[in-house]
Design an enzyme around this catalytic site. Structure first.
Site, PDB file in Angstrom:
ATOM      1  N   ALA A  33       0.757  -1.424  -0.319  1.00  0.00           N
ATOM      2  CA  ALA A  33       0.179   0.033   0.359  1.00  0.00           C
ATOM      3  C   ALA A  33       0.713   1.250   0.029  1.00  0.00           C
ATOM      4  O   ALA A  33       2.133   1.095   0.457  1.00  0.00           O
ATOM      5  CB  ALA A  33      -1.178  -0.693   1.405  1.00  0.00           C
ATOM      6  N   GLY A  35      -0.554  -5.692  -0.534  1.00  0.00           N
ATOM      7  CA  GLY A  35      -1.464  -5.421  -1.404  1.00  0.00           C
ATOM      8  C   GLY A  35      -0.626  -5.994  -2.857  1.00  0.00           C
ATOM      9  O   GLY A  35      -1.795  -5.976  -3.979  1.00  0.00           O
ATOM     10  N   GLU A  80      -1.369  -9.642  -2.533  1.00  0.00           N
ATOM     11  CA  GLU A  80      -3.006 -10.082  -3.213  1.00  0.00           C
ATOM     12  C   GLU A  80      -3.130  -9.451  -5.051  1.00  0.00           C
ATOM     13  O   GLU A  80      -4.205 -10.009  -5.258  1.00  0.00           O
ATOM     14  CB  GLU A  80      -3.928  -8.224  -2.409  1.00  0.00           C
ATOM     15  CG  GLU A  80      -3.406  -9.036  -0.581  1.00  0.00           C
ATOM     16  CD  GLU A  80      -4.394  -8.325   0.110  1.00  0.00           C
ATOM     17  OE1 GLU A  80      -3.988  -6.956  -0.524  1.00  0.00           O
ATOM     18  OE2 GLU A  80      -5.383  -8.849   0.499  1.00  0.00           O
ATOM     19  N   GLU A 112       1.594  -6.956   6.258  1.00  0.00           N
ATOM     20  CA  GLU A 112      -0.162  -6.437   7.361  1.00  0.00           C
ATOM     21  C   GLU A 112      -0.099  -6.354   8.911  1.00  0.00           C
ATOM     22  O   GLU A 112       0.287  -5.492   9.632  1.00  0.00           O
ATOM     23  CB  GLU A 112      -1.210  -6.510   6.344  1.00  0.00           C
ATOM     24  CG  GLU A 112      -1.155  -6.345   5.333  1.00  0.00           C
ATOM     25  CD  GLU A 112      -0.833  -6.455   4.213  1.00  0.00           C
ATOM     26  OE1 GLU A 112      -0.253  -8.155   4.909  1.00  0.00           O
ATOM     27  OE2 GLU A 112      -1.576  -7.124   2.780  1.00  0.00           O
TER      28      GLU A 112
END
Ligand code: NAD
Length: 687
Positions: free
Chosen positions: A62, A103, A106, A126
């Protein structure tokens, strides 16, 4: 210009991200990815897609600079982006180099295929920021790598290498050579494979966990110590459990619920605050911008005791040669022997090769000849904690050290300016306060003397990074930042014993708070006799008595606790008697002490001392104090550090607690002006 661009290579649409430095998934990147997939779907001539990143890395996560700003919530948000990628009617290949983290992973999980260079790393960090993956990561990852591995990755946050990922099926092909070119070739191979493999639709790898749901509790149990007090690891486990127990769409909702719960909680705020605190700590205020560091090619260490050996290992491990000087051959041999054994222990755990052990030890020059320090660029003194001894060492150093050499003391408490004053070059002198065991503890306090030169400070800070320490700048005061804050804690803890608390009760409050140990457990580990006057006939307090009885802590099998042969502690009847004896001597009445009182007297007082350190300018910023406590003493990072924690409790409440205890805190206790002012103004210590 959008950081996301597309270009054609035959039938393949190459989607390239160029968002330095780490291709973070900021708003423009998210939007660009969706547009690129729309483009692929809209264009009949596109048969497959490759997503690749320029620069050092794949999407590394992120965009932390968006944290807490509206941009972070501007659509498309990451869950939508990854769903859009997976829904693409053409196969999408993620081409991974550098790190695919958070992210970034992901995104890769939502792609239909993943190829990677062997040096790439993939992971879900995270949890280290107090949250969990929030864009399907906890649901897709177990479907690709199986539940045991997914649990380990999401709950610990530690990344895995591409080769391991390949073995697990997370990476479909390892690429040697040009990543983009090979990824395109791979896309050509799979362009017509139907159905397109979607990780959200797989469930073959969930079968093991479905057959054995007990594995979740086993995982919890095996990691109970590591996860103690943290909310996020448990949330990751629950999310993976949902992946197993529920259909994909419901699992995603559960992940979202858990994610939001953490996002709005104090722990995530604390851990994210700390992430920035650590980075800020390396900025030294008030130095000319163009300050250049000095060159450090060889380090000298004086004293091969507990600290000297550990300090030396840091440099040897970083490939920097060390000359270590002792007074006697026996002490030198003992010191270097311990260093070797430490390295060998690391090697036996597979974390170092035999060659690396020899390589590190080969960089060490042990000697009794003080003059051998003449060619060192930095010399760190780690002799006994005694001002006269230190002055003597620095007087001699001044005569033999080459011009421009940096002269450092590892003193825990003593005045660096006084030490510097015996030399003809106080500008080259500073404190480098390592923490024990110095080869392991991450914290380094850089003590800035009144005359320490800017380039000396800059060199120390750079060197700290090189030896993988987190350094914090402290001013010259008794105990600097960390140990100074221990003083009121220790004094109150001892006083509480007289008033009726037991060592077990005081320690329990600290351990339940999240500290690795309480004040008395720490004293027993470090040595009750540290700093003792060593006169067994002079007994003025409980500690003097324990020291006179040779109850020096774990090393003697007895201290504030009794220890069995496996160093397991139990409450000591002898200590209880000693306490009783002093209670009667001093004439203190025994009463019941509440846990809250222990908190106020031993933890609120630390906050007060921290505020004094700040108001005196002995720390550059409140967050530096927090870095010291997390890395030097194991303060639970989910509480941010003592300054951040005080802000979450509320400064008014901290002041009120201290005022409640004021009569018991002793005549020397004073409230920090900064603390009371900020409390009155409704402000925070950490702003
Ligand atoms: P130590 O007693 O284990 O080691 C000191 C060593 O210095 C001894 O081996 C001694 O022989 C040697 N020495 C003494 N005078 C010398 C001289 N003139 N020339 C060469 N060698 C000499 O002590 P330590 O625990 O390693 O502490 C060293 C310093 O580090 C102290 O200032 C202490 O306050 C500080 N420190 C200690 C800790 C800790 O937890 N032990 C933590 C941080 C800082």
């Amino acid at each position: 210009m959008s950081p996301i661009t597309t270009q054609r290579h035959g039938d393949i649409l190459i989607v390239t991200s160029n968002n330095p430095p780490v291709n973070a998934l900021g708003h423009a990147v998210r939007e660009g990815l969706v547009k690129a997939i729309d483009e692929a779907d809209a264009d009949e001539t596109v048969k497959a897609v490759v997503i690749v990143c320029e620069g050092n890395t794949f999407f590394a996560g992120a965009d932390v600079s968006e944290f807490g700003t509206p941009k972070a919530f501007e659509p498309p948000m990451l869950p939508q982006v990854v769903d859009r990628i997976e829904a693409c009617a053409k196969p999408v290949v993620a081409a991974i180099h550098g790190t695919a983290l958070g992210g970034g992973l992901e995104v890769a999980l939502a792609c239909h295929y993943r190829v990677a260079v062997p040096s790439a790393k993939l992971g879900t960090p995270e949890v280290k920021l107090g949250i969990i993956p929030g864009a399907g990561g906890t649901q897709r990852l177990p479907r690709l790598v199986g539940v045991p591995k997914a649990l380990e990755m999401v709950a610990t946050g530690n990344p895995i290498g591409a080769k391991e990922a390949h073995g697990l099926g997370l990476v479909d092909r390892l690429i040697e050579g040009d990543l983009e070119q090979h990824a395109v070739a791979f896309a050509e191979e799979v362009r017509d494979v139907r159905p397109i493999p979607k990780s959200s639709e797989r469930d073959d790898k969930l079968a093991e966990a479905r057959a054995n749901p007990a594995l979740f509790d086993e995982f919890r149990k095996a990691n109970a110590k590591k996860f103690r007090g943290f909310d996020a690891p448990e949330a990751t486990i629950k999310a993976v459990q949902a992946a197993v127990a529920k259909p994909y769409a419901e699992g995603v909702l559960e992940e979202r619920r858990l994610f939001m719960e953490l996002m709005t909680g104090t722990q995530a705020r604390a851990q994210q605050y700390f992430f920035f605190a650590e980075r800020k700590a390396s900025k030294i205020e008030g130095l000319p911008e163009d300050t250049k560091p000095r060159d450090i090619r060889r380090v000298g260490v004086i004293g091969a005791g507990t600290m000297g050996g550990g300090i030396s290992m840091n440099f040897l491990s970083a490939g920097i040669p060390v000359t270590i000087v002792e007074m006697e051959q026996a002490a030198l041999d003992r010191g270097t022997g311990i260093m070797r054994r430490n390295y060998e222990a690391t090697a036996s755990k597979g974390k170092m090769t035999a060659d690396q052990v020899e390589g590190a030890m080969g960089l060490l020059n042990p000697t009794l000849d003080f003059d051998a320090l003449a060619d060192c660029d930095l010399i760190i003194e780690a002799v006994f904690e005694n001002m006269d001894v230190k002055k003597d060492v620095f007087t001699r150093l001044d005569k033999i050290a080459k011009p421009g050499a940096i002269l450092a003391s590892n003193t825990s408490y003593l005045n660096i300016d006084e030490i510097a004053a015996v030399t003809s070059r106080p500008e080259d002198v500073l404190g480098l306060h390592f923490f024990s065991p110095a080869n392991i503890m991450k914290l380094l306090e850089i003590v800035r003397g009144a005359r320490t030169a800017p380039d000396v400070l800059v060199t120390a800070m750079q060197l700290a990074k090189k030896i993988r320490k987190v350094a914090v700048v402290a001013g010259v005061c008794y105990g600097f930042i960390g140990n100074r804050m221990l003083i009121p804690r220790q004094m109150q803890a001892m006083q509480l014993l007289l008033e009726g608390a037991t060592p077990e009760q005081v320690d329990k409050v600290h351990v339940e708070f999240g500290m690795p140990m309480g004040p008395f457990q720490m004293a027993d580990l470090a040595g009750v006799d540290i700093g003792w006057h060593r006169d067994p006939t002079r007994i003025e307090n409980i500690r003097d008595k324990l020291c006179a009885m040779e109850r020096w802590g774990q090393k003697k099998g007895a201290g504030f606790y009794d220890y069995d042969d496996k160093r397991r502690p139990s409450p000591s009847p002898v200590v209880a008697e000693v306490i009783e004896e002093f209670r009667q001597k001093v004439g203190v009445e025994k009463r019941d002490i509440t846990d809250q009182e222990i908190m106020e007297r031993t933890i609120y007082t630390m906050v007060n001392e921290g505020a004094k350190i700040l108001e005196e300018g002995m720390a550059q910023r409140a967050s530096d104090i927090d870095v010291v406590w997390v890395y030097g003493y194991g303060w639970p990072v989910y509480r941010g550090g003592p300054m951040f924690w005080a802000d979450t409790v509320g400064l008014k409440e901290i002041v009120a607690g201290l005022e409640r205890q004021q009569d018991r805190l002793g005549k020397d206790f004073t409230l920090s002006r900064l603390l009371t002012d900020k409390a009155a103004a409704g402000e925070k210590l950490t702003r």
